[in-house]
Scaffold this motif. Structure first.
Motif, PDB file in Angstrom:
ATOM      1  N   GLY A 154       0.926  -1.079   0.084  1.00 50.41           N
ATOM      2  CA  GLY A 154       0.043   0.030   0.044  1.00 50.41           C
ATOM      3  C   GLY A 154       0.818   1.296  -0.037  1.00 50.41           C
ATOM      4  O   GLY A 154       0.307   2.269  -0.182  1.00 50.41           O
ATOM      5  N   ARG A 155       2.065   1.258   0.426  1.00 51.43           N
ATOM      6  CA  ARG A 155       2.913   2.362   0.337  1.00 51.43           C
ATOM      7  C   ARG A 155       4.379   2.436  -0.369  1.00 51.43           C
ATOM      8  O   ARG A 155       5.412   2.875  -0.141  1.00 51.43           O
ATOM      9  CB  ARG A 155       2.865   2.814   1.948  1.00 51.43           C
ATOM     10  CG  ARG A 155       3.743   1.733   2.737  1.00 51.43           C
ATOM     11  CD  ARG A 155       3.838   2.252   4.327  1.00 51.43           C
ATOM     12  NE  ARG A 155       2.554   2.494   4.950  1.00 51.43           N
ATOM     13  CZ  ARG A 155       2.062   1.505   5.536  1.00 51.43           C
ATOM     14  NH1 ARG A 155       2.482   0.500   5.721  1.00 51.43           N
ATOM     15  NH2 ARG A 155       1.164   2.073   6.222  1.00 51.43           N
ATOM     16  N   ALA A 156       4.410   1.220  -1.228  1.00 53.24           N
ATOM     17  CA  ALA A 156       5.655   0.980  -1.870  1.00 53.24           C
ATOM     18  C   ALA A 156       6.173   2.008  -2.727  1.00 53.24           C
ATOM     19  O   ALA A 156       5.203   2.927  -3.334  1.00 53.24           O
ATOM     20  CB  ALA A 156       5.498  -0.203  -2.607  1.00 53.24           C
ATOM     21  N   THR A 157       7.629   2.440  -2.796  1.00 48.22           N
ATOM     22  CA  THR A 157       7.957   3.384  -3.519  1.00 48.22           C
ATOM     23  C   THR A 157       9.022   2.993  -4.545  1.00 48.22           C
ATOM     24  O   THR A 157       9.380   3.545  -5.474  1.00 48.22           O
ATOM     25  CB  THR A 157       8.823   4.486  -2.665  1.00 48.22           C
ATOM     26  OG1 THR A 157       9.849   3.644  -1.807  1.00 48.22           O
ATOM     27  CG2 THR A 157       8.009   5.191  -1.741  1.00 48.22           C
ATOM     28  N   VAL A 158       9.591   1.627  -4.393  1.00 47.47           N
ATOM     29  CA  VAL A 158      10.174   0.972  -5.311  1.00 47.47           C
ATOM     30  C   VAL A 158       9.654  -0.482  -5.958  1.00 47.47           C
ATOM     31  O   VAL A 158       9.321  -1.171  -5.083  1.00 47.47           O
ATOM     32  CB  VAL A 158      11.780   0.587  -4.592  1.00 47.47           C
ATOM     33  CG1 VAL A 158      12.667  -0.148  -5.703  1.00 47.47           C
ATOM     34  CG2 VAL A 158      12.365   1.830  -4.160  1.00 47.47           C
ATOM     35  N   PHE A 159       9.678  -0.559  -7.153  1.00 43.34           N
ATOM     36  CA  PHE A 159       8.735  -1.525  -7.759  1.00 43.34           C
ATOM     37  C   PHE A 159       9.683  -2.428  -8.475  1.00 43.34           C
ATOM     38  O   PHE A 159      10.548  -1.724  -9.444  1.00 43.34           O
ATOM     39  CB  PHE A 159       7.649  -1.088  -8.552  1.00 43.34           C
ATOM     40  CG  PHE A 159       6.580  -0.453  -7.905  1.00 43.34           C
ATOM     41  CD1 PHE A 159       5.285  -1.001  -7.355  1.00 43.34           C
ATOM     42  CD2 PHE A 159       6.611   1.149  -7.297  1.00 43.34           C
ATOM     43  CE1 PHE A 159       4.371  -0.432  -6.636  1.00 43.34           C
ATOM     44  CE2 PHE A 159       5.726   1.564  -6.562  1.00 43.34           C
ATOM     45  CZ  PHE A 159       4.648   0.962  -6.364  1.00 43.34           C
ATOM     46  N   ILE A 160      10.083  -3.747  -8.103  1.00 43.89           N
ATOM     47  CA  ILE A 160      11.099  -4.325  -8.892  1.00 43.89           C
ATOM     48  C   ILE A 160      10.187  -5.325  -9.746  1.00 43.89           C
ATOM     49  O   ILE A 160       9.330  -6.405  -9.160  1.00 43.89           O
ATOM     50  CB  ILE A 160      11.920  -5.337  -7.791  1.00 43.89           C
ATOM     51  CG1 ILE A 160      12.563  -4.105  -7.068  1.00 43.89           C
ATOM     52  CG2 ILE A 160      12.887  -5.979  -8.760  1.00 43.89           C
ATOM     53  CD1 ILE A 160      13.366  -3.195  -7.734  1.00 43.89           C
ATOM     54  N   PHE A 161      10.360  -5.487 -11.175  1.00 42.41           N
ATOM     55  CA  PHE A 161       9.689  -6.201 -11.987  1.00 42.41           C
ATOM     56  C   PHE A 161      10.662  -7.716 -12.362  1.00 42.41           C
ATOM     57  O   PHE A 161      11.840  -7.528 -12.277  1.00 42.41           O
ATOM     58  CB  PHE A 161       9.454  -5.505 -13.383  1.00 42.41           C
ATOM     59  CG  PHE A 161       8.430  -4.416 -13.188  1.00 42.41           C
ATOM     60  CD1 PHE A 161       7.147  -4.384 -13.132  1.00 42.41           C
ATOM     61  CD2 PHE A 161       8.926  -3.202 -12.982  1.00 42.41           C
ATOM     62  CE1 PHE A 161       6.193  -3.500 -12.873  1.00 42.41           C
ATOM     63  CE2 PHE A 161       8.306  -1.747 -12.902  1.00 42.41           C
ATOM     64  CZ  PHE A 161       6.908  -2.118 -12.866  1.00 42.41           C
TER      65      PHE A 161
END
Length: 699
Positions: A630-637
């Protein structure tokens, strides 16, 4: 961006923001040693600007007048007309940022929105407050409105503030009819929300001009009277054209009388009325027609007491013209209006819970980060420790234009590779100034032999010959990378005319990866309307394994932290938590475990779906105890296919600005441009490279 600041702005004319500003300034002066007052926009004519002078004088603010404002009304309109919106906001942020460095608190006073109504279809105060990252305080004008109308306005402004993602500290309803205050308070209380709404009544004395204000506006000359009498309020204005008997029947206390100067009967009757016990006391007389009473009359007036009981003024205009001019005077509060100021402060004390407001301010955390805020902070960070950035592709006009901007704005020092005469000739054709750039001609540098031997040594285990090394040095990116390797520059940006492989390959062979990091990867800064997210890897690694994915996550989190983004890492998958299985999910699960073991100090969650990572409502259902969901800032695909398509989908669907790809994991900063990059992309990437170089130096 959290600042010790508030932004007070009216929703329509005559809302009385000055009353609220006085109350807040007194409150702030009691809590902070050094308070600044700032108006982002002021009237074109300096004489029309009264708020700054009042605040500086009455509250003894130690701030120069020039530091108290941003731009004039016409300058703002012209900036938007010329499509210089970003420049306007950047310069405004720079002014406010300087105040934050020099003062404990900055109180900002907005400009009447109606002045821009014909130019902008948006509330410029909200737009400014959002980009300055400050708490917003709207002031609603309740004059002649019933409770239903006021409640509707409160709801409308609340939605507008929410839409702009501004932080609302409190709402003020000013000039409210006392008959509807109780009903209005009850309706606000019944709304069941924690929203702070403060309702102040209409106080006629505050909205009534003083004698001082009228005579100053009319430029009337005082011939009898005392300075203190100018503070008296003027309730009504009357033109006298009748006889004494009818005149005395029609005047009232605190009337301002306009009468021809040759009407001695009216002058003497007014003085008699003042002296009598049961007759009205007018506040003053303006004698029209440019005529002054005779010395005989003046001596008689002076005999009433040691000073003139009624102040008397003369003016050149006739009675009718004078009355029209008086009617156009709008009540203002000046530093001399001590009675009004006392009344205003008493109103604020009575109707406002100051401690509750202060508590909410202390508890509030404004996490808004607009694209303009991010870019401004990026440039400021780059300037703070100036670095030398190498640009090998000087034959591209975009590079030269970007160089001129970077040098003009003192963001970095630039080294260009190429033939000096050709570079200057092309710059002259483009009409850009690159005179401060250092130009290096590889063929004339005397460095090719040295670099070739160094490169051959670095790649000896791979069987590289000296001739092959010399051939490599003919390629600008290899020569530039060797310059970086030898400390002749702090960072390098290429890719405007070269492929990604041409940029990364020399870096991998010469610079190599950081200790503990096995893979070079990339991130994009995704600049959304009110937040900045980090996406990785969307440009370099096709299908990383679990260990590589963990290293990408660590590098991406570290990069985020370098740019002021608190890293909360979401390891993305099509499944959240333990709800799914399969090789792709297991890879992400294993990568999460490795990353958490490598960096137990970081907040890392996975596997997690994008909606659970970004949306708090979804997060509460799927991972209620997670500090990331709900509060992520870094998204690793999980792979390049997913990452590349997602960043482009978000970019094109939301209008987000994507800055990147930004390379990470190398010992020294090297960044790749796309061949379709714009000048702004180059400027941003160079600034990012400089910041990366700063952090490498500090580490």
């Amino acid at each position: 961006m959290q600042h010790a600041s508030i932004y007070i702005a009216s929703t329509e004319p005559q809302s009385g923001t000055m009353i609220i500003a006085i109350g807040f300034m007194e409150m702030l002066k009691g809590r902070y040693t050094n308070v600044a007052f700032f108006r982002p926009v002021i009237p074109d004519r300096k004489e029309d600007e009264t708020h700054i002078g009042f605040m500086r004088e009455h509250f003894g603010l130690k701030i120069p007048y020039e530091a108290c404002y941003g731009f004039t009304e016409s300058e703002v309109i012209q900036a938007f007309a010329d499509d210089r919106e970003e420049t306007f906001f950047e310069e405004l942020m720079a002014k406010v940022d300087k105040l934050h460095r020099e003062y404990d608190f900055v109180m900002m006073d907005g400009y009447p929105r109606n002045r821009f109504a014909s130019t902008f279809d948006f509330d410029i105060n909200l737009k400014i407050a959002k980009n300055l990252g400050t708490a917003f305080i709207p002031v609603i004008n309740a004059w002649k409105k019933n409770s239903d109308e006021i409640i509707n306005e409160i709801q409308i402004i609340t939605e507008a503030i929410k839409t702009e993602s501004c932080g609302e500290l409190a709402t003020f309803v000013n000039r409210c009819d006392e008959d509807c205050m109780e009903t209005l308070l009850q309706e606000v209380e019944n709304s069941g929300k924690e929203k702070q709404v403060y309702i102040l009544p209409e106080v006629k004395e505050v909205d009534t001009p003083t004698l001082r204000q009228i005579v100053k506006t009319l430029d009337a000359k005082m011939i009898l009277g005392e300075e203190e009498q100018l503070n008296h309020l003027v309730r009504s204005t009357k033109i006298v054209a009748m006889g004494v008997e009818n005149y005395l029947k029609r005047i009232a206390d605190e009337d301002l009388i306009i009468v021809p100067a040759d009407r001695n009967d009216i002058i003497l009757a007014s003085l008699t009325s003042y002296a009598a016990k049961n007759h009205p006391n007018i506040v003053g007389m303006i004698l029209s027609g440019g005529i002054e009473p005779s010395n005989t009359i003046i001596d008689l007036i002076k005999d009433f007491s040691t000073s003139a009981p009624i102040p008397i003024f003369t003016i050149h205009s006739d009675s009718y013209e004078t009355a029209i001019a008086v009617a156009e005077v709008r009540a203002k509060i000046s530093p001399e209006d001590t009675d009004k100021i006392t009344l205003v402060k008493a109103l604020f004390d009575k109707y406002v819970d100051k401690e509750r407001i202060a508590q909410k301010f202390r508890q509030s955390q404004n996490n808004v980060m607009t694209p303009l805020m991010f870019q401004y902070s990026l440039f400021e960070q780059a300037r703070s420790l100036r670095k030398r950035i190498l640009l090998p592709e000087s034959d591209d006009e975009r590079i030269l234009k970007a160089t001129a901007i970077l040098l003009q704005r003192d963001i970095v020092d630039i080294i260009l590779l190429g033939e000096e005469e050709s570079i200057h000739h092309r710059a002259a054709q483009l009409r850009v100034d690159i005179s401060k750039a250092q130009i290096m001609e590889p063929a004339k540098s005397g460095l090719i032999e040295k670099f070739s031997r160094q490169f051959q040594t670095l790649r000896a285990s791979k069987g590289l010959t000296l001739n092959a090394a010399k051939d490599a040095m003919e390629h600008r990116n290899y020569f530039a990378t060797m310059m970086l390797y030898n400390g002749m520059a702090d960072g390098m940006v290429s890719g405007a005319t070269h492929t990604t492989a041409d940029t990364i390959r020399p870096a991998l062979q010469i610079i190599k990866t950081k200790p503990g990091i096995s893979i070079v990867s990339s991130i994009f800064f995704m600049l959304l309307d009110t937040k900045v997210l980090v996406y990785g890897d969307c440009a370099v690694n096709l299908d990383p394994n679990a260990e590589q994915l963990a290293h990408i996550a660590i590098s991406s989190a570290d990069t985020a932290a370098q740019f002021g983004i608190e890293p909360r890492v979401a390891m993305l998958s099509y499944s959240t938590g333990d709800s799914g299985s399969g090789p792709d999910v297991e890879k992400v699960r294993e990568a999460t475990r490795i990353a958490q073991k490598m960096r137990p100090d970081m907040l890392i969650e996975g596997p997690i779906q994008y909606d659970a990572a970004i949306d708090m409502k979804v997060a509460r259902k799927k991972l209620p105890n997670s500090k990331v969901a709900g509060r992520a800032t870094v998204f690793i695909f999980p792979d390049l296919n997913t990452g590349n398509n997602t960043y482009k989908a978000v970019q094109r669907s939301t209008g987000a600005i994507a800055i990147g790809p930004i390379l990470q994991g190398l010992k020294l900063p090297v960044n790749d441009l796309s061949r379709g990059c714009l000048v702004d992309d180059i400027v941003n990437t160079v600034a990012i490279t400089a910041v990366q170089a700063q952090h490498l130096e500090r580490s």
